[in-house]
Design an enzyme around this catalytic site. Structure first.
Site, PDB file in Angstrom:
ATOM      1  N   CYS A 171     -60.897  12.836  19.843  1.00 22.63           N
ATOM      2  CA  CYS A 171     -60.629  13.515  21.115  1.00 22.63           C
ATOM      3  C   CYS A 171     -59.757  12.688  22.056  1.00 22.63           C
ATOM      4  O   CYS A 171     -59.267  13.210  23.056  1.00 22.63           O
ATOM      5  CB  CYS A 171     -61.940  13.854  21.818  1.00 22.63           C
ATOM      6  N   HIS A 226     -61.990  23.042  23.863  1.00 28.25           N
ATOM      7  CA  HIS A 226     -61.775  21.671  23.387  1.00 28.25           C
ATOM      8  C   HIS A 226     -60.703  21.688  22.306  1.00 28.25           C
ATOM      9  O   HIS A 226     -60.955  22.063  21.165  1.00 28.25           O
ATOM     10  CB  HIS A 226     -63.085  21.116  22.843  1.00 28.25           C
ATOM     11  N   HIS A 235     -64.318  14.500  30.306  1.00 24.04           N
ATOM     12  CA  HIS A 235     -64.173  15.049  28.951  1.00 24.04           C
ATOM     13  C   HIS A 235     -64.906  16.388  28.890  1.00 24.04           C
ATOM     14  O   HIS A 235     -64.371  17.358  28.371  1.00 24.04           O
ATOM     15  CB  HIS A 235     -64.738  14.054  27.938  1.00 24.04           C
TER      16      HIS A 235
END
Length: 642
Positions: free
Chosen positions: A281, A475, A437
Site C-alpha cells: 500500500c 483502496h 491510510h
C-alpha cells in the site's frame, strides 16, 4: 544545500473521475461546491465516460447522436453521472457478480452402459487418458467411450461473495483513446494518467526536458501487484489450464515496473533514470521518496512519479477475501442489520474509523511531476506544492506478515518532526492535517488511530484533523498514496478537507483524544493548511509518511532562495503555462483526449550516438551527457592511482 522538489503537475484517473482540474477531488465533496464548479466537474465526467462530447460552446452530442445544451445534458444525466462514480456495486463491465468465475471437479462413473460422447478430432488431447476408447466417426470427428471413472472440470459460476468496489467511472475505457491492443488495463490507465499529467503541467515536455541533461531526468513508477488481468500475468497463469493460448505479451506486460517502462518507451522517450519500487500500500510513497531524494541531492532535475493499479478482478478480490481483508456481503449485511444489500449499502462499504468489516478494493492511476526549485522558477511552472521528504520504515519482528507493527510510528513522527523544524510548532499544531491510510478494517481503525493520536500527543497537537478518502474511492493498493497526494493538492486548490461522510459515528475502540475526525466536510480556505502528512500502512511492514508543503509556503521558500526579481519573472512566464494548462483542461473536458502515446517513433540505435572521452551527444537532446565525472572519494583515493 538541498534542492526543494516542487510539484508542478498532476494527472490521472480514479473512481472519482479525472485528476487534472481537481475534478476527482471535487466529485468527493460535490454538493459542497458552488453550482458552477459542480457542473464543470459533471461535464468532465460526461466526456470521460463517453456519455457525450462537446461540439460547440454550451453544446453537446450524446453517444446516441442527440444534440443537447450543457444545461439540458446535466438536467437529464446528473444522477447517472453521480451514481456511476466512487464506490458502488461492481458493474458487469468488470465482471458479473451473479456469475463469479469458478469451476468444479466431477468424477464421471460409467454404469452398466458405458459413457459415450463425440469430439472433434482437433479437440483430442495430445495424450489419450487411460480408460478412453477412441473410435473414428469421420475425418474430423471421433467417438469416446469411457471404460473407467474420469475426472472432469466444469465451469461453475456462483454469486460473488464481495460485490463492492471503487471502479473508474462506468463507461470510461482508458484503452479507447490510443492503440492499446492487448495492453493490460493497468497500463492503459497509466498511458491516460501520464498524458493527463503532461497536459495539465502546461509546459511542453520537449521544452522542459531540453533545459537539463538527458540523464538528469527520472521516472519512478510501478504498481503494487503487477498486471494480473487476462492480458497480463492473470492470462499467463490461467490460459494453459483453461485451454487457451499463452500470448507473447502476457509475460513482459505483467511486470509491476512496466508502468515506468511504458512511460519511458512510449510517452517521454526517457533515457534517464528508471525505477519502479514496490511496497504494497506504500508503493506510491516509495516511488515519491526515491524521486524526492534524487532531486534534493541534485542528481536529478526532473522526476515523473506515479502508480497505476487495476485490481478489480475476480481472482484478486477472492484472494483478499480469503485473507479476511475485504468487506464481504455477509459482513456488510450483519453490520447494517439488513437481509438484503441495496445500492446505498454498497456505496457505504468503506467506513474508516467507524464500526467496519474490511476494506473495499479499488483501481486508480495517479501521476505527478516534480522538478528542482531552480528549474520551477526558471520555467514559469505552476507551483502546486512541494515535497521536502518522505519517510519509510519497516515493522521489525512480527507474528503475522500482514499484521501492523511499529514502523508507522517512526514514519509519521519523523514527518511531523520535519514539519515542525521547517515551519515551527504553531504551524504544525494549528495548520497541518493527516491523510490517514484509513482502510476500513477493524485492525486499521484501532492501530492507525493510535499511531496518529500518539504522534499528536507527543507534538502537543490538541485536535489534529484527519481525512480518510478511501471512504469515497476505496483502496487502490499501491496507488492509495497517490489518491491521498492528489486530494492534498485539491484541498489547497478548493479550500475544503473531505469529511468521512460514509459513516454516522466513530467506533468506540479508536484512539482519538487528540484527533479531529469529522463526518462533515471542513472548510479550511486555500491557505488554511500549511502542510499535509500522507500516511500509508502496508502489508508486510511497508510503512511510509510523506510531508507535503502548501503552494503558499512553497512560494515563500522560492522567493527566499531566488529573490523577488526571479519570482516576478516566474510570474510573467506563468501566464503562458496557465494558458496551455487551461487548453488541456478544455480539450479533455470536451472529450478531445489527446494521449501522448508514441509507438515506434524516434527510436535510436547505438550508431546514432556521438561520444568522446568527456561527453556523449544524443540526437534529439540539446544538452550532452557529461562523462567528466568528479571523484566523490578524494579523501580515500589519490587521483590517477592504479
Amino acid at each position: 544545500m538541498s534542492y526543494l522538489p516542487v510539484i508542478i503537475g498532476m494527472g490521472g484517473v480514479s473512481p472519482a473521475g479525472r485528476t487534472s482540474g481537481h475534478h476527482a477531488f471535487r466529485r468527493m465533496l460535490l454538493n459542497q461546491l458552488p453550482l458552477g464548479k459542480q457542473n464543470t466537474t459533471l461535464l468532465s465526467l460526461a466526456s470521460l465516460t463517453g456519455l457525450a462530447r462537446q461540439t460547440a460552446p454550451e453544446q453537446w452530442q450524446t453517444r446516441n447522436g442527440e444534440t443537447l445544451s450543457s444545461a439540458l445534458l446535466l438536467e437529464r444525466y446528473r444522477s447517472e453521472l453521480i451514481n456511476n462514480t466512487l464506490i458502488r456495486r461492481i458493474h458487469p463491465d468488470w465482471f458479473d457478480v451473479h456469475a463469479h468465475p469458478g469451476s468444479r471437479t466431477l468424477t464421471l462413473q460409467p454404469g452398466e452402459t458405458p459413457i459415450k460422447f463425440n469430439l472433434r478430432r482437433r479437440q483430442l488431447p495430445d495424450r489419450i487418458p487411460p480408460g478412453w476408447q477412441v473410435r473414428d466417426l469421420s475425418a474430423g470427428e471421433v467417438e469416446i467411450t469411457l471404460l473407467h471413472p474420469q475426472d472432469v472440470l466444469i465451469t461453475d459460476p456462483r454469486e460473488a461473495l464481495v460485490q463492492a468496489a471503487g471502479m473508474l467511472p462506468t463507461g470510461f475505457d482508458p484503452g479507447a483513446h490510443y492503440r492499446s491492443a492487448n495492453h493490460p488495463r493497468g497500463l492503459q490507465m497509466a498511458v491516460f494518467g501520464a498524458s493527463d499529467l503532461l497536459g495539465q503541467t502546461g509546459i511542453d515536455w520537449q521544452s522542459l526536458s531540453s533545459r537539463v541533461r538527458p540523464d538528469q531526468i527520472g521516472v519512478f513508477a510501478s504498481n503494487s501487484i503487477g498486471q494480473l488481468d487476462q492480458d497480463g500475468w492473470g492470462g499467463l497463469l490461467q490460459n494453459p489450464v483453461t485451454g487457451k493460448r499463452t500470448t507473447s505479451k502476457q509475460m513482459p506486460l505483467g511486470y509491476a515496473q512496466m508502468t515506468a517502462d511504458f512511460i519511458n518507451a512510449y510517452i517521454l522517450g526517457n533515457i534517464g533514470q528508471s525505477s519502479g519500487l514496490l511496497g504494497a500500500c506504500a508503493t506510491f510513497l516509495y516511488n515519491l521518496q526515491a524521486a524526492t531524494n534524487a532531486i534534493r541531492s541534485g542528481r536529478l532535475k526532473i522526476a515523473l512519479v506515479g502508480t497505476s493499479d487495476a485490481p478489480v478482478t475476480p481472482e484478486i478480490i477472492e484472494g483478499f477475501r480469503a485473507m479476511g481483508a475485504l468487506a464481504d456481503n455477509i459482513s456488510l449485511r450483519a453490520l447494517d442489520g439488513v437481509e438484503h444489500l441495496e445500492d446505498q449499502h454498497f456505496r457505504r462499504a468503506c467506513r474508516p474509523f467507524s464500526d467496519n468489516c474490511g476494506f473495499t478494493i479499488a483501481e486508480s492511476a495517479q501521476f505527478t511531476l516534480l522538478v528542482s526549485d531552480d528549474l520551477a522558477v526558471e520555467t514559469g511552472a505552476q507551483i502546486l506544492g512541494s515535497v521536502p521528504e518522505v519517510f519509510a520504515n519497516a515493522d521489525g519482528f512480527k507474528r503475522s506478515i500482514s499484521a501492523p507493527g511499529i514502523g508507522n510510528y517512526l514514519t509519521l513522527a519523523k514527518a511531523a518532526a520535519l514539519g515542525r523544524s521547517l515551519l515551527g510548532e504553531k504551524a504544525l499544531r494549528e495548520r497541518s492535517y493527516v491523510h490517514a491510510h484509513g482502510t476500513s478494517t477493524p485492525k486499521n481503525r484501532t492501530t492507525e488511530s493510535h499511531v496518529i493520536n500518539e504522534v499528536a500527543k507527543a507534538m502537543g497537537i490538541q485536535s489534529w484533523p484527519v481525512a480518510a478518502i478511501k471512504a469515497f474511492v476505496g483502496h487502490s493498493q499501491g496507488t492509495a498514496g497517490g489518491d491521498q497526494f492528489m486530494s492534498a493538492l485539491g484541498n489547497w486548490a478548493e479550500g475544503w478537507l473531505p469529511g468521512i461522510s460514509t459513516v454516522d459515528h466513530f467506533a468506540a475502540d479508536i484512539h482519538d483524544s487528540n484527533l479531529k475526525l469529522s463526518i462533515e466536510h471542513q472548510e479550511t480556505g486555500q491557505q488554511g493548511m500549511d502542510m499535509a502528512l500522507l500516511n500509508a500502512k502496508g502489508f508486510g511492514g511497508n510503512n511510509a509518511s510523506a510531508l507535503l508543503l502548501a503552494p503558499h509556503i512553497t512560494q515563500q521558500m522560492l522567493e527566499a532562495r531566488h529573490g523577488r526579481e526571479a519570482m516576478n519573472k516566474h510570474q510573467a512566464q506563468l501566464e503562458k503555462t496557465l494558458e496551455l494548462s487551461q487548453q488541456h483542461e478544455d480539450d479533455f473536458t470536451s472529450g478531445a483526449f489527446k494521449l501522448n502515446y508514441q509507438f515506434g517513433e524516434q527510436v535510436l540505435e547505438g550508431e546514432d550516438l556521438k561520444m568522446d572521452a568527456n561527453s556523449m551527444e544524443i540526437p534529439g537532446y540539446i544538452q550532452k551527457v557529461n562523462l567528466n565525472l568528479q571523484n566523490p572519494f578524494k579523501d580515500m583515493l589519490e587521483p590517477g592511482v592504479e
